[in-house]
Structures are given as structure tokens and as C-alpha cells.
Design an enzyme around this catalytic site. Structure first.
Site, mmCIF file in Angstrom:
data_model
loop_
_atom_site.group_PDB
_atom_site.id
_atom_site.type_symbol
_atom_site.label_atom_id
_atom_site.label_comp_id
_atom_site.label_asym_id
_atom_site.label_seq_id
_atom_site.Cartn_x
_atom_site.Cartn_y
_atom_site.Cartn_z
ATOM 1 N N CYS A 52 -7.762 22.398 17.613
ATOM 2 C CA CYS A 52 -7.708 22.880 18.991
ATOM 3 C C CYS A 52 -7.114 21.823 19.910
ATOM 4 C CB CYS A 52 -9.104 23.261 19.450
ATOM 5 S SG CYS A 52 -9.770 24.545 18.421
ATOM 6 N N GLY B 119 0.856 -1.186 0.000
ATOM 7 C CA GLY B 119 0.000 0.000 0.000
ATOM 8 C C GLY B 119 0.890 1.232 0.000
ATOM 9 N N TYR C 40 -1.984 6.608 3.914
ATOM 10 C CA TYR C 40 -2.532 6.744 5.259
ATOM 11 C C TYR C 40 -2.669 8.202 5.697
ATOM 12 C CZ TYR C 40 -1.337 1.836 5.088
ATOM 13 O OH TYR C 40 -1.225 0.526 4.708
HETATM 14 N N1 LLP Z 1 -1.867 -6.154 3.958
HETATM 15 C C1 LLP Z 1 -2.384 -6.167 5.193
HETATM 16 C C2 LLP Z 1 -3.078 -7.353 5.679
HETATM 17 C C3 LLP Z 1 -2.258 -5.044 6.026
HETATM 18 O O1 LLP Z 1 -2.748 -5.054 7.244
HETATM 19 C C4 LLP Z 1 -1.593 -3.884 5.522
HETATM 20 C C5 LLP Z 1 -1.465 -2.692 6.342
HETATM 21 C C6 LLP Z 1 -1.089 -3.920 4.210
HETATM 22 C C7 LLP Z 1 -1.240 -5.072 3.457
HETATM 23 C C8 LLP Z 1 -0.390 -2.750 3.582
HETATM 24 O O2 LLP Z 1 0.746 -2.379 4.291
HETATM 25 P P1 LLP Z 1 1.722 -1.262 3.681
HETATM 26 O O3 LLP Z 1 2.383 -1.841 2.461
HETATM 27 O O4 LLP Z 1 0.895 -0.079 3.335
HETATM 28 O O5 LLP Z 1 2.668 -0.973 4.795
HETATM 29 N N2 LLP Z 1 -1.826 3.570 9.451
HETATM 30 C C9 LLP Z 1 -0.460 3.099 9.542
HETATM 31 C C10 LLP Z 1 -0.247 1.874 8.699
HETATM 32 C C11 LLP Z 1 -1.161 0.739 9.046
HETATM 33 C C12 LLP Z 1 -0.984 -0.438 8.131
HETATM 34 C C13 LLP Z 1 -2.055 -1.423 8.331
HETATM 35 N N3 LLP Z 1 -1.984 -2.568 7.493
HETATM 36 C C14 LLP Z 1 0.477 4.221 9.119
HETATM 37 O O6 LLP Z 1 0.003 5.309 8.823
HETATM 38 O O7 LLP Z 1 1.685 4.040 9.124
#
Ligand code: LLP
Length: 440
Positions: free
Chosen positions: A363, A295, A392
Site C-alpha cells: 500500500c 557478496g 540484497y
Molecule cells: N565487505 C563489507 C565490509 C561490506 O560492507 C560489504 C557490503 C561487502 C563486503 C560486500 O559487498 P558486495 O560485494 O556485496 O557489493 N544493500 C545494498 C548493498 C549494501 C552493501 C553493504 N556492504 C544493495 O542492495 O545494493
């Protein structure tokens, strides 16, 4: 500052992204504004795809929608031949509305609601990634009613400690996700799912965390998954046809982070594919179809946020620049103390002179984009670009303080178009309703 073919400082000293001058984008679309560089999104999708093409067992990239979900993203992912991972009815609905082929959708979630399961089955999605027994039973019952056999994977927890923020670590022993390999839960779930006549258990999924740089963490995850696959073949005669290694590939946010061009990602990912080949050969297993779910790596660096400085304030300890955004459109500093790079978009080649904290307009004292930004002398009205904000940010934004979530534009060859339109004040009251006894 890290630069690439579609992100650099132009001859005017302005930051240019996707062929557009950030000053022009701010003039045309106003601030705060999320800007997405289409060429970079596509380059990253191709890097992942290219790496899987080199893998002997075949594979597919599933774009992890949660990083940035909107209809245009699904159009791009579809055009590049990717699949996608969706984690809610809302993401599923968005994908389908964008015309994304349902059979290339994998549905995740550690508590898929009954209506989410039904929506997925009604749409004919390719696969569910199971994260509980109850859910397996619900899918079984619904699939039986429809007279179909639904492909599923089981999410396993291989117990890999990836080096990242503890909130985004997912494969530690006490994680809420997956079935632990170590305590026998994953094997028990395998046996259980195989008793369900309308589920076709194709293999396993694991996701070890997010913003991970060490290839080693992924290699260890591969070794543990393959060892488990071998054990399942031996004890349950299950041949794993699909292995989904999840996402979590790290990106560049600030000094100290590794900056990798798309080709660099391709090489890193190819090495992971090679590790699957090596481990399977050693274990005497046929090569599974390989899935990866990036992602952040797809959209993170492709995005930047433009802000206008509203005020400059000196305090005993620091100088604050207050911008027209904040935790409502970037909650990542508040949540993870995330680090960023800020650039004065119209004086991007000037040497930094001062250290600033960048604060939002909410705030709350904790409403910061971050501390310790090195910038030239900055004043109200200046345009600031915060880099690597594609993942994100919009997807975790809120209307806190009834601020409007910024719009997003997609830029390609200097041409920018909305992919998320600006919110209006009416949008903010769209769900409000006044009981008749309170009406004016
Ligand atoms: N697959 C699964 C099952 C996941 O839970 C996630 C991310 C991804 C793929 C994608 O991961 P990526 O390649 O984007 O790292 N909000 C947090 C990140 C939470 C990720 C949750 N799961 C942030 O802003 O860093």
C-alpha cells in the site's frame, strides 16, 4: 537478455535456470519465488578463489553473508573452501548452525554489540575487523578474561571515490565506516591497538563501496592501502600480514551494465592481486595474505524472482503490471532506484512490444520493481522473471503489510529444493503478544 550455460531460453521459449524450466518451478513452488542457481554460485566462488590462488602472498575469499544469508549458503561456501564475513550475531549464529568453521569467520560491523563480541569470542572466530576504539577496548577486556590473544584488523578509510550510488559508497571522507588515513586517525588507531595486550593486529581492511565496475577504483584503493602499510612500517615498525580489500564488485542487472562470465571476473581480480604485488614490491613490503569479501558478485546474478501478474492497469502516463511481490521482497528500487531486467518466463523469445511499469502489492505508490520494462503484450496470469535478484533481496526483505517473505529454492541439474521454506500466517504472528487486559 544476458544468458549463460545455466540461464537461457529453452526450445519451448521458456526461461530455464539451473536446468529447470521456470514455468515448472512456478507450478511446483508457486509465486512469488526466489530461485538460486547453485552452479553459478559455485562458478563465481571458484572465480574469486582462482584469482587469489594466482596471487603470490596467499589469500582467502570471504563470502559477504549480508548479500544472502541462510544455512545452505554457508554449506556451499564451506564446500568451496571459502571463509565468510558476518556482521551480526544473527549471521554468526546462522553460520555456526550450518556447521561453518568458526576460524574462517571474520566479524564486521561499525557497532558490534557487547553480546556480539562475546558470541564471536565464544565461538572462536578467526578475526574481528575493528571499527571503533570502544570496540577494541571491549574485545581486549573479553579476550583478557578468556586468556587469549584475538586476531584483529583495523578498518581504514583510504578515501577512494568509487562510482556507485551514494548510499552504497563507503570510503568517502565523511563515511561512518573505518578510520581515515588522510586525517591521521588510522595511524592513531594502529598505535592504540598495539598497546592492547590481547589483540593481535594482523593488518588492515578497506571496503570502498558496492556495485563498482571500474578496476581502477580497486587499484587506487590498493595503492592507498599499501602506501599506508609502508607508512606504518616506517613509523610504527608494523608489518602488515593481512590486507582485506572488501567487496563491491559489480554485476549485470540491466542493459548498460557490463556482463562478465566467471572467467572474466577471475581476470579482473587477478589484476587486482597483481597490483598488490607491484605496489608492495615498489614499497619494499612483504606480500600480505590477501582477502576479498564479495557478496553481490557471488549470488546476485545467480538469483531470479518469479512473479505472477495479477492485473494490468492503464494510467495517464504508463501501464502498470501488478505482481504478487513488491517492496517487501525487493526494496532495492525504493532505496536505490535499482534497475532490473524482466522477462516473460513462458514467452521469453517473443519480441518486446510495450513498455510497462511493474508495481508490487504494497500500500504505497512508491512500491515498484521498476519502470520502463520492455515486454511482449502481457496479461493477468503471465509469469514474470526478474533477473539478478540473488543479492540484497531476501536479506533485506520484510513482512511489510504482513506480506509473507517468499521462499527460496536452490536449483541444480534441474532439481529444485527449498533453502528458505515458505512462511505461514502463523509465522507472521509468532512474535505478537496480547497484554492480558486486552485479551478477548
Ligand atoms: N565487505 C563489507 C565490509 C561490506 O560492507 C560489504 C557490503 C561487502 C563486503 C560486500 O559487498 P558486495 O560485494 O556485496 O557489493 N544493500 C545494498 C548493498 C549494501 C552493501 C553493504 N556492504 C544493495 O542492495 O545494493
Amino acid at each position: 537478455m544476458y544468458t549463460r550455460e545455466t540461464l537461457f531460453v529453452n526450445e519451448k521459449g521458456h526461461l530455464s535456470v539451473g536446468g529447470a524450466d521456470c514455468a515448472d518451478l512456478a507450478k511446483e513452488f508457486s509465486t512469488p519465488l526466489y530461485v538460486f542457481d547453485e552452479a553459478h554460485i559455485r562458478a563465481m566462488m571458484r572465480a574469486f578463489k582462482g584469482a587469489l590462488d594466482e596471487y603470490g602472498g596467499g589469500g582467502r575469499v570471504l563470502y559477504a553473508s549480508k548479500a544472502f544469508c541462510c544455512e545452505a549458503m554457508y554449506r556451499i561456501a564451506d564446500g568451496e573452501g571459502l571463509g565468510a564475513d558476518v556482521v551480526s550475531e544473527g549471521e554468526l549464529y546462522t553460520a555456526l548452525r550450518a556447521g561453518f568453521p568458526a576460524e574462517r569467520l571474520y566479524m564486521h560491523g561499525n557497532n558490534k554489540l557487547p553480546q556480539e563480541i562475546r558470541a564471536g569470542l565464544d565461538a572462536g572466530i578467526g578475526c574481528f575487523v575493528l571499527d571503533s576504539r570502544e570496540e577494541a577496548c571491549r574485545i581486549e577486556a573479553e579476550a583478557a578474561q578468556r586468556g587469549i590473544k584475538q586476531k584483529v584488523l583495523i578498518r581504514i578509510n583510504p578515501g577512494v571515490e568509487a562510482h556507485t550510488h551514494r548510499f552504497v559508497q563507503t570510503a568517502t571522507p565523511d563515511s561512518k565506516f573505518g578510520f581515515s588515513v588522510a586525517n591521521g586517525e588510522a595511524a592513531a588507531m594502529t598505535a592504540f591497538v598495539r598497546t592492547l595486550a590481547h589483540l593481535d593486529l594482523a593488518g588492515y581492511h578497506c571496503h570502498i563501496g558496492s556495485q563498482i565496475f571500474e578496476r581502477r577504483s580497486f587499484e587506487i584503493a590498493v595503492q592507498k592501502c599499501v602506501a599506508f602499510m609502508a607508512e606504518m612500517k616506517k613509523s610504527q615498525e608494523l608489518i602488515c600480514r593481512e590486507l582485506d580489500l572488501g567487496g563491491g564488485f559489480g554485476i549485470w542487472y540491466a542493459e548498460g551494465d557490463r556482463a562478465l562470465p566467471p572467467q572474466g571476473y577471475r581476470e579482473e581480480l587477478s589484476a587486482i592481486g597483481k597490483e598488490v604485488e607491484r605496489a608492495c614490491e615498489q614499497a619494499g613490503l612483504p606480500l600480505p595474505f590477501l582477502l576479498m569479501e564479495p557478496g553481490r558478485a557471488i549470488v546476485g546474478e545467480a538469483g531470479l524472482t518469479l512473479y505472477t501478474v495479477g492485473s494490468v492497469k492503464e494510467t495517464a502516463h504508463r501501464t502498470y503490471l501488478t505482481v504478487d511481490g513488491g517492496m517487501f521482497e525487493n526494496p532495492r528500487y525504493c532505496l536505490y532506484e535499482a534497475k532490473y531486467t524482466a522477462v516473460l518466463a513462458e514467452r521469453a523469445s517473443e519480441a518486446p512490444q510495450r513498455t510497462y511499469a511493474i508495481a508490487g502489492k504494497c500500500c504505497e505508490s512508491g512500491d515498484l520493481i521498476g519502470l520502463g520494462f520492455r515486454l511482449p503484450e502481457t496479461k493477468a496470469g503471465d509469469l514474470i522473471a526478474v533477473l539478478s535478484t540473488g543479492a540484497y533481496h531476501y536479506s533485506m526483505a520484510s513482512n511489510y503489510n504482513r506480506n509473507r517473505i517468499p521462499p527460496a529454492v536452490l536449483v541444480k541439474d534441474g532439481k529444485a529444493e527449498y533453502i528458505i521454506r515458505p512462511q505461514t500466517p502463523e509465522d507472521l504472528v509468532r512474535f505478537d503478544t496480547i497484554p492480558s487486559r486486552l485479551k478477548p
